[in-house]
Structures are given as C-alpha cells and as structure tokens.
Write a protein that holds these residues in place. Sequence first.
Motif, PDB file in Angstrom:
ATOM      1  N   LEU A   5     -15.204   0.484   1.329  1.00 21.99           N
ATOM      2  CA  LEU A   5     -15.842   0.190   2.605  1.00 21.99           C
ATOM      3  C   LEU A   5     -15.523  -1.239   3.049  1.00 21.99           C
ATOM      4  CD1 LEU A   5     -19.400   1.670   1.899  1.00 21.99           C
ATOM      5  CD2 LEU A   5     -17.601   2.713   3.293  1.00 21.99           C
ATOM      6  N   PHE A   6     -15.877  -1.550   4.287  1.00 16.29           N
ATOM      7  CA  PHE A   6     -15.837  -2.904   4.844  1.00 16.29           C
ATOM      8  C   PHE A   6     -14.397  -3.427   4.947  1.00 16.29           C
ATOM      9  CE2 PHE A   6     -19.859  -2.437   2.488  1.00 16.29           C
ATOM     10  CZ  PHE A   6     -20.725  -2.426   3.573  1.00 16.29           C
ATOM     11  N   LYS A   7     -14.274  -4.714   5.310  1.00  9.66           N
ATOM     12  CA  LYS A   7     -12.943  -5.264   5.534  1.00  9.66           C
ATOM     13  C   LYS A   7     -12.160  -5.414   4.236  1.00  9.66           C
ATOM     14  CE  LYS A   7     -14.257 -10.167   5.442  1.00  9.66           C
ATOM     15  NZ  LYS A   7     -14.314 -11.424   6.226  1.00  9.66           N
ATOM     16  N   GLY A   8     -12.845  -5.586   3.105  1.00  8.41           N
ATOM     17  CA  GLY A   8     -12.164  -5.517   1.816  1.00  8.41           C
ATOM     18  C   GLY A   8     -11.991  -6.817   1.076  1.00  8.41           C
ATOM     19  N   LEU A   9     -12.324  -7.970   1.673  1.00 15.96           N
ATOM     20  CA  LEU A   9     -12.066  -9.244   0.999  1.00 15.96           C
ATOM     21  C   LEU A   9     -12.971  -9.434  -0.208  1.00 15.96           C
ATOM     22  CD1 LEU A   9     -10.141 -11.580   1.321  1.00 15.96           C
ATOM     23  CD2 LEU A   9     -11.879 -12.781   2.656  1.00 15.96           C
ATOM     24  N   ASP A  10     -14.268  -9.181  -0.066  1.00 15.14           N
ATOM     25  CA  ASP A  10     -15.177  -9.280  -1.211  1.00 15.14           C
ATOM     26  C   ASP A  10     -14.872  -8.204  -2.240  1.00 15.14           C
ATOM     27  OD1 ASP A  10     -16.480 -11.409  -0.027  1.00 15.14           O
ATOM     28  OD2 ASP A  10     -17.978 -10.130   0.947  1.00 15.14           O
ATOM     29  N   GLU A  11     -14.430  -7.059  -1.778  1.00 13.42           N
ATOM     30  CA  GLU A  11     -14.180  -5.936  -2.670  1.00 13.42           C
ATOM     31  C   GLU A  11     -12.947  -6.174  -3.548  1.00 13.42           C
ATOM     32  OE1 GLU A  11     -17.068  -4.958   0.140  1.00 13.42           O
ATOM     33  OE2 GLU A  11     -15.037  -5.682   0.544  1.00 13.42           O
ATOM     34  N   ILE A  12     -11.901  -6.837  -3.009  1.00 11.06           N
ATOM     35  CA  ILE A  12     -10.733  -7.112  -3.853  1.00 11.06           C
ATOM     36  C   ILE A  12     -11.084  -8.139  -4.926  1.00 11.06           C
ATOM     37  CG2 ILE A  12      -9.062  -6.497  -2.075  1.00 11.06           C
ATOM     38  CD1 ILE A  12      -8.516  -9.475  -1.682  1.00 11.06           C
ATOM     39  N   ALA A  13     -12.008  -9.050  -4.613  1.00 13.29           N
ATOM     40  CA  ALA A  13     -12.448  -9.996  -5.634  1.00 13.29           C
ATOM     41  C   ALA A  13     -13.144  -9.264  -6.782  1.00 13.29           C
ATOM     42  CB  ALA A  13     -13.382 -11.029  -5.015  1.00 13.29           C
ATOM     43  N   GLU A  14     -13.916  -8.228  -6.446  1.00 13.36           N
ATOM     44  CA  GLU A  14     -14.574  -7.448  -7.495  1.00 13.36           C
ATOM     45  C   GLU A  14     -13.556  -6.674  -8.326  1.00 13.36           C
ATOM     46  OE1 GLU A  14     -18.058  -4.016  -7.953  1.00 13.36           O
ATOM     47  OE2 GLU A  14     -17.961  -5.280  -6.155  1.00 13.36           O
ATOM     48  N   LEU A  15     -12.539  -6.114  -7.685  1.00 13.18           N
ATOM     49  CA  LEU A  15     -11.490  -5.428  -8.436  1.00 13.18           C
ATOM     50  C   LEU A  15     -10.763  -6.383  -9.373  1.00 13.18           C
ATOM     51  CD1 LEU A  15      -9.705  -3.103  -5.829  1.00 13.18           C
ATOM     52  CD2 LEU A  15     -11.365  -2.454  -7.569  1.00 13.18           C
ATOM     53  N   ALA A  16     -10.462  -7.587  -8.864  1.00 11.92           N
ATOM     54  CA  ALA A  16      -9.661  -8.529  -9.635  1.00 11.92           C
ATOM     55  C   ALA A  16     -10.425  -9.133 -10.805  1.00 11.92           C
ATOM     56  CB  ALA A  16      -9.168  -9.651  -8.715  1.00 11.92           C
ATOM     57  N   ARG A  17     -11.739  -9.077 -10.777  1.00 17.47           N
ATOM     58  CA  ARG A  17     -12.516  -9.645 -11.880  1.00 17.47           C
ATOM     59  C   ARG A  17     -12.274  -8.903 -13.193  1.00 17.47           C
ATOM     60  NH1 ARG A  17     -16.641 -11.217  -8.070  1.00 17.47           N
ATOM     61  NH2 ARG A  17     -17.565  -9.120  -8.041  1.00 17.47           N
ATOM     62  N   ASP A  18     -11.879  -7.643 -13.120  1.00 11.87           N
ATOM     63  CA  ASP A  18     -11.647  -6.857 -14.329  1.00 11.87           C
ATOM     64  C   ASP A  18     -10.442  -5.940 -14.127  1.00 11.87           C
ATOM     65  OD1 ASP A  18     -11.852  -5.695 -16.783  1.00 11.87           O
ATOM     66  OD2 ASP A  18     -13.640  -4.500 -16.331  1.00 11.87           O
ATOM     67  N   PRO A  19      -9.214  -6.508 -14.188  1.00 10.96           N
ATOM     68  CA  PRO A  19      -8.024  -5.675 -13.955  1.00 10.96           C
ATOM     69  C   PRO A  19      -7.870  -4.533 -14.950  1.00 10.96           C
ATOM     70  CG  PRO A  19      -7.479  -8.026 -13.927  1.00 10.96           C
ATOM     71  CD  PRO A  19      -8.882  -7.908 -14.449  1.00 10.96           C
ATOM     72  N   GLU A  20      -8.474  -4.673 -16.119  1.00 13.67           N
ATOM     73  CA  GLU A  20      -8.339  -3.643 -17.142  1.00 13.67           C
ATOM     74  C   GLU A  20      -9.490  -2.635 -17.107  1.00 13.67           C
ATOM     75  OE1 GLU A  20      -5.649  -4.034 -18.846  1.00 13.67           O
ATOM     76  OE2 GLU A  20      -5.183  -6.132 -18.374  1.00 13.67           O
ATOM     77  N   GLY A  21     -10.448  -2.818 -16.199  1.00 13.29           N
ATOM     78  CA  GLY A  21     -11.685  -2.054 -16.268  1.00 13.29           C
ATOM     79  C   GLY A  21     -11.646  -0.663 -15.680  1.00 13.29           C
ATOM     80  N   ARG A  22     -10.553  -0.282 -15.062  1.00 12.13           N
ATOM     81  CA  ARG A  22     -10.469   1.037 -14.438  1.00 12.13           C
ATOM     82  C   ARG A  22      -9.156   1.703 -14.813  1.00 12.13           C
ATOM     83  NH1 ARG A  22     -13.127  -2.254 -10.857  1.00 12.13           N
ATOM     84  NH2 ARG A  22     -15.037  -1.391  -9.924  1.00 12.13           N
ATOM     85  N   PRO A  23      -9.135   3.028 -14.896  1.00 13.71           N
ATOM     86  CA  PRO A  23      -7.873   3.729 -15.169  1.00 13.71           C
ATOM     87  C   PRO A  23      -6.970   3.740 -13.941  1.00 13.71           C
ATOM     88  CG  PRO A  23      -9.652   5.308 -14.841  1.00 13.71           C
ATOM     89  CD  PRO A  23     -10.285   3.946 -14.838  1.00 13.71           C
ATOM     90  N   ALA A  24      -5.713   4.047 -14.178  1.00 10.75           N
ATOM     91  CA  ALA A  24      -4.740   4.066 -13.084  1.00 10.75           C
ATOM     92  C   ALA A  24      -5.131   5.061 -12.002  1.00 10.75           C
ATOM     93  CB  ALA A  24      -3.350   4.393 -13.635  1.00 10.75           C
ATOM     94  N   GLY A  25      -5.681   6.212 -12.405  1.00 10.90           N
ATOM     95  CA  GLY A  25      -6.068   7.223 -11.421  1.00 10.90           C
ATOM     96  C   GLY A  25      -7.115   6.730 -10.454  1.00 10.90           C
ATOM     97  N   GLU A  26      -8.082   5.931 -10.942  1.00 11.86           N
ATOM     98  CA  GLU A  26      -9.115   5.413 -10.049  1.00 11.86           C
ATOM     99  C   GLU A  26      -8.540   4.413  -9.063  1.00 11.86           C
ATOM    100  OE1 GLU A  26     -13.532   3.272 -10.301  1.00 11.86           O
ATOM    101  OE2 GLU A  26     -12.550   4.044 -12.118  1.00 11.86           O
ATOM    102  N   PHE A  27      -7.641   3.540  -9.549  1.00 10.74           N
ATOM    103  CA  PHE A  27      -6.981   2.603  -8.635  1.00 10.74           C
ATOM    104  C   PHE A  27      -6.135   3.362  -7.609  1.00 10.74           C
ATOM    105  CE2 PHE A  27      -7.345  -0.661 -12.139  1.00 10.74           C
ATOM    106  CZ  PHE A  27      -8.193  -1.506 -11.443  1.00 10.74           C
ATOM    107  N   ALA A  28      -5.470   4.419  -8.033  1.00 12.05           N
ATOM    108  CA  ALA A  28      -4.634   5.197  -7.112  1.00 12.05           C
ATOM    109  C   ALA A  28      -5.484   5.855  -6.028  1.00 12.05           C
ATOM    110  CB  ALA A  28      -3.845   6.248  -7.886  1.00 12.05           C
ATOM    111  N   VAL A  29      -6.628   6.403  -6.415  1.00 12.78           N
ATOM    112  CA  VAL A  29      -7.521   7.028  -5.432  1.00 12.78           C
ATOM    113  C   VAL A  29      -8.002   5.998  -4.417  1.00 12.78           C
ATOM    114  CG1 VAL A  29      -9.785   8.108  -5.127  1.00 12.78           C
ATOM    115  CG2 VAL A  29      -8.241   8.927  -6.915  1.00 12.78           C
TER     116      VAL A  29
END
Length: 428
Positions: free
Chosen positions: A293-317
């Motif tokens: 959701l939203f413009k995505g700037l805060d959300e990419i910071a949350e993704l980047a805090r744990d690059p190993e925390g999600r499987p490839a399929g979740e990132f792809a979705v």
Amino acid sequence: MVQDSAQQAPSVTPATPARALLPSILPAVAVGVMCGLLLVGVEAAAEELQDVLWLTVPDALGIGRYSVAWMFVMLVATGIAVGLVVWKVPGHAGPDPATVGLDAPVLPPVVLPGLVLATGLMLAGGPSLGPENPIIAVNVGLAVWLGGRAVPRAPGRIWPVLAEAATIGALFGTPVAAALVISEVLAGQRTRGLLWDNLFAPLTAAGAGSLTATLVDRPSFDLDLPSFGPPGWGDLAAAVVVASVGALLALCAVYAFPYVHAAFGRLRHPMLMLPAGGVVLGCLAALGGHLTLFKGLDEIAELARDPEGRPAGEFAVMTVVKLAALLVAASCGFRGGRIFPAVFVGTALGLCAHALVSGVHPSVGVSAGVLGVLLAITRQGWVSLFVAAVLVAEPGIISLLCIASLPAWLLVTGRPQMQLRQDGTQIR
C-alpha cells in the motif's frame, strides 16, 4: 591565412555576466522555500490523516488495522472520496493524471485546491502512487500566479522551471536530483549560454527547496543495507541482469497502461472509475499485504531492515502486486506520481534476486532493480541513476549502475512511455 585560421577557430559560448544572474537569486529562493513548505505540509497532513484512518479508527472499531476487510474498505472509500473531489470541486483536480509527467502544465489557481485535496486523500488512503506529479503541478501553478504578480517584468517561462526544480529538490532532499533532471531537459533543447548559467536560478531554487524540506522534515533515502565492499565481477553481472529484468518487467506495465486506462475510461464518470479502481486495489492488497500500500518509501525501509527475512516467493508476489497496483492507480484517475511506487517494485525485485541467488548482494540487487524499473517507468536516465545510487551508501555502486544502465536503456529506449496523450495514445 588569417581568414582560414578565423574560420577554423572553435566557437565559444558566451557566458552570462554576473549582474544578469544576481537578480534571479531572491525569486529563486522564495520559490524554493514555498515549494518545500507546500510539499512538507501536504505530506505531513496526509500522514496525520493516514494515522487516523489506518490506526485510530480500526482500533476504535475493534478491527485489525491491516486486515483484508479493512484494506478493502479503505481503498474503496478513498476511491469514493477522490471521485467526489474530481466530480464536484472546481477545476476537477486537474487534467487526467495519465497524461501528466514531471513536466507539469501550468494550471489556473482555481484547480489547485482540488488537486491538493485529491492528492492528500490519495496519500492517506493507500493507493500506490507518490506525491511528485501533482505537487509539482500545484507548485508550478502557484509560482506562475504569485510570481507574475510579484515580479511582472520577469519572463513568464522562468516560474515553471524554478518551481519544478525546487519541488524535485525538496522531494529528494538534495538539489542534485533537480540539476540532473534540468540538464537532461536542456540537452534536448536549443538553449543559449553556458550550462551552469542556465542552471543557476533553477539550482538556487532546488537548493532552497531541498534545504527547507531537510530542515523541516529530514527526509532520508538510505536503506542502511549491508555493505558489499569493492565491487567484483559477480556484482557487475548481477547488476546487469537484475537491471535488465527490472526494465523488462516494468515495460509489461508500460505496454498495458493504455489498455487499462481505456478500460476504466469506459466507465466515463469519476464516481465510477475511482471506486472501481479502489475495488481492484483492495483485491491486490489482499494478495500482496499491507506493505504494497501507499507510496512505498516507508515500506521499502521495512523490507530492507531484514533482507533475509522473507522467501523469494513472497518478494516476487510483492513485486508483481505493487507493479499492478501502480498500473491500476495511475489508470483509474488517482492523482499521484509513479516514481516512489516504482522504487518499491525495484527494491522488492532486488531482494527477490538475493533470495533466489545468495551471490547477489542485497545492496547490488536493490539498486539495480530500482534502476531498471525506473528507467522503464520514467524514461529519465539521470533520475533513475540518482535514486538507485542514493538508496545504497556505497561509492562503488555508481560504477556498477552506470554500466548496468546501458543494456537496460537499450531495452527501453524507443519504447512507449508510461504517459498518454490527450487522445489516449502513448508517448514515445
């Protein structure tokens, strides 16, 4: 002999004397401060409303803040609210956003309040668009209107340039981004004088705008990703591949843009088009989760805090859902820009590449993914390089991105852009 040497002498571009540049400083600073304050004000108001809509209200109702039901309700309600603004407010919140890029038209003052309101509601409500295009348009309209009255002898064409530069500087927290954009524009125009003479006033406005935004809001793009040290051959190969994949993926959305826009256009009324867009966005949010959701700037910071925390399929979705949400939001009439959600798409793609191939460093994957997606979505080479580089605080990333941009640019150049003419055909 004298005539031959005179004919062979290289032409010298005359420099503008300092006394001709000095009068532009004060208007440029004034425009820069105004543009920076308006951007920060709209974003701050939208954040306050977002907290109410997504935190306070669901807590009071005992509903999950980002439950599927609440995301669906909020996105449809946002479509209804923005549709009402476009339908009833004087000026109808400006032209069709699908026809507008960073180079904003000069809108009459009556249009600007509705455009600000529609943008604020969109930012708070969750559609996948950023503030850049409508805020640039509002600042350009205000600068032309106020500047023409305050300094009637100034050339009218100077005010849009100052406002665009100031807003871009404020958006990215540095005047460098504005200087790169303006240099790219000047390269395609026949301009007189030295480059830095032509950049003097816009760069002053961009500096004032970025400093204003930095002092008031302190924006930051650094994702604090892991350091990768000196780049190697593997990093270069990863950057080239990920950037090219990002460009190809984003081109799918670019080619679909006129068809999706035409599909919503058949509804013919903003109170049908925008709520329908909200319904589709609600379904996409159910698939991708609240981070899409939203413009995505805060959300990419949350993704980047744990690059190993999600499987490839979740990132792809998330990559595919966010790109689809950007396509729908830009097609159905929401007022907003496409740069910030495109950054999320590239970030998710880069982290997906890292999850699939551990040898792809997350910093390289993210910056290259953002580069490729932005090249296809914006067709702005300098902006794409700049944004991709500032996400990763690594000097070595710049050389990788410069090389990776070459095959990615070959894939996108000459292709349709994610912007339409008034008749619905794509700009190339």
